[in-house]
Design a protein around this motif. Structure first.
Motif, short mmCIF file in Angstrom:
data_model
loop_
_atom_site.label_atom_id
_atom_site.label_comp_id
_atom_site.label_asym_id
_atom_site.label_seq_id
_atom_site.Cartn_x
_atom_site.Cartn_y
_atom_site.Cartn_z
N LYS A 1 48.07 51.86 16.99
CA LYS A 1 48.58 50.62 16.39
C LYS A 1 49.36 50.88 15.09
CE LYS A 1 44.97 47.69 18.40
NZ LYS A 1 44.86 48.41 19.59
N VAL A 2 50.21 51.91 15.14
CA VAL A 2 51.08 52.24 14.02
C VAL A 2 52.44 51.62 14.28
CG1 VAL A 2 52.23 54.11 12.77
CG2 VAL A 2 49.88 54.40 13.57
N ASP A 3 52.93 50.84 13.31
CA ASP A 3 54.24 50.22 13.47
C ASP A 3 55.32 51.28 13.54
OD1 ASP A 3 53.34 47.58 13.41
OD2 ASP A 3 53.45 47.49 11.23
N VAL A 4 56.16 51.15 14.55
CA VAL A 4 57.25 52.09 14.73
C VAL A 4 58.47 51.62 13.97
CG1 VAL A 4 58.76 53.19 16.42
CG2 VAL A 4 56.36 52.80 16.96
N PHE A 5 58.67 50.34 13.96
CA PHE A 5 59.83 49.75 13.30
C PHE A 5 59.33 48.88 12.15
CE2 PHE A 5 60.77 50.15 17.83
CZ PHE A 5 61.79 51.07 17.75
N SER A 6 59.77 49.21 10.96
CA SER A 6 59.39 48.38 9.83
C SER A 6 60.62 47.58 9.39
CB SER A 6 58.86 49.23 8.67
OG SER A 6 59.85 50.11 8.22
N SER B 1 65.25 41.58 3.03
CA SER B 1 66.57 42.13 3.39
C SER B 1 67.10 41.47 4.65
CB SER B 1 66.49 43.64 3.60
OG SER B 1 66.13 44.29 2.42
N LEU B 2 66.22 41.24 5.61
CA LEU B 2 66.64 40.59 6.85
C LEU B 2 67.11 39.17 6.59
CD1 LEU B 2 66.91 40.61 9.93
CD2 LEU B 2 64.50 39.92 10.07
N GLN B 3 66.37 38.42 5.78
CA GLN B 3 66.78 37.06 5.46
C GLN B 3 68.10 37.05 4.71
OE1 GLN B 3 63.32 35.59 3.37
NE2 GLN B 3 62.60 34.47 5.18
N SER B 4 68.27 37.99 3.81
CA SER B 4 69.54 38.08 3.07
C SER B 4 70.71 38.38 4.00
CB SER B 4 69.42 39.17 2.00
OG SER B 4 70.65 39.33 1.32
N GLU B 5 70.50 39.31 4.92
CA GLU B 5 71.56 39.64 5.88
C GLU B 5 71.89 38.46 6.76
OE1 GLU B 5 71.31 43.30 8.09
OE2 GLU B 5 70.22 44.25 6.43
N LEU B 6 70.86 37.74 7.22
CA LEU B 6 71.11 36.57 8.07
C LEU B 6 71.81 35.47 7.30
CD1 LEU B 6 67.73 36.43 10.02
CD2 LEU B 6 69.96 37.13 10.91
N HIS B 7 71.48 35.32 6.04
CA HIS B 7 72.10 34.29 5.21
C HIS B 7 73.57 34.57 4.95
CE1 HIS B 7 73.00 32.12 1.42
NE2 HIS B 7 72.32 31.16 2.04
N HIS B 8 73.91 35.86 4.78
CA HIS B 8 75.28 36.26 4.46
C HIS B 8 76.11 36.56 5.70
CE1 HIS B 8 73.26 36.98 0.56
NE2 HIS B 8 74.39 36.48 0.10
#
Length: 83
Positions: free
Chosen positions: A65-70, A75-82
């Motif tokens: 149960k180790v996250d592969v993608f963090s 940053s994601l919200q900023s990218e979506l906003h811009h």
């Protein structure tokens, strides 16, 4: 390939109910997962440390149960906003 000698008390093998060979396999995998999860090694290097191919290492990460993608949500919200 480098070889390392590691001295361990015999009791650890019986406490884990593993042969030395299986103990070393699990030790390599545990180290690889730990260093990968901390971002200290890449997935490719971690798979090499664990003596697995990339797919098998991904499977081991999923089992643990180790996250592969963090994702950094800010940053994601900023990218979506811009976008």
């Amino acid at each position: 390939m480098a070889q390392l000698a590691l001295e361990l008390p015999n009791e650890i093998f019986s406490s884990r109910r593993q042969s030395p060979r299986l103990f070393v396999r699990d030790l390599r995998l545990a180290a690889a997962i730990h260093w990968y999860a901390r971002g200290e090694v890449s997935m490719e290097k971690a798979a090499l440390i664990a003596d697995l191919d990339r797919n098998d290492f991904l499977e081991a990460l999923a089992v643990q149960k180790v996250d592969v993608f963090s994702v950094d949500l800010e940053s994601l919200q900023s990218e979506l906003h811009h976008a």
